[in-house]
Design an enzyme around this catalytic site. Sequence first.
Site: not given
Length: 285
Positions: A169, A202, A137, A102, A224
């Site tokens: 950021k 950013e 992410k 698995r 961005d």
Amino acid sequence: MITKDQFQKELDLIIANAIREDVGDGDHSSLACIPSNVTGKAKLLVKDEGVIAGIAFAKQVFGHVDPELKVETLISDGEEVKYGDIAFYVEGSSQSILKAERLVLNAMQRMSAIATKTKQYVTLLEGTQTKILDTRKTTPGIRALEKWAVKIGGGENHRFALYDMIMLKDNHIDFAGGITKAIQKTQRYLLDTKRDLKIIVEARNLDEVEEILQTKGVYRILLDNFDYEETKKAVALIADQCLTESSGGINENTIRDYALCGVDYISSGALTHSVHNMDLSLKAV
């Protein structure tokens, strides 16, 4: 970026935790009906098409579960596969093969999906100077696998985590009191702590790009959610003062147009958070 040793430690943790989670105090389905001395052979069957990834990881899983298992690979990570292909055979204790099954499938299905999507983006960028980057992410607990898959697909890794690169950021900038203060405080912090970390900042508009450029020592500027025209202007403004990166909602329909604006990198969270697993099976032979 993290070292090979650090990366391997991440993989070892993933394997140990996944086996702990899946096996617990024993694979009682196998223990109940398959004697411990029975041996067998299984094949990794491809039931989809795309870029295969995770074969090297599968070998590590089999080795962790049972060092006596033998793996014969027919296809290497990064190769294009189609329905009916056999990636490898594994032979040895039947109980051990089932115990590892698995985790091998879960990892390879997801890694192959990420590698396939990354290869799609890399192909769209052919003929430009732009390289595709992943982001943070990722699925909690298996970041190393997902970033490995991006590399297999031909992409490049952004920072691995919060500790191997500085990335200022919008929230960092706002909490610090502005771009200039954020950069200056960061540079002092790196000097005080004797850390050698690259700084990415950013920018939300061209005015912020200009402010960033006034402070030397920034490795890359992240543009961005800039549109095409703003991106072209920013690239011209930055020139060779530092590297450039575009991000924010860029997909397969827009990625080449952003690359043609002249940016060095495009980062996309979709490489890891928006993929459909490749269909793979481990079948006894």
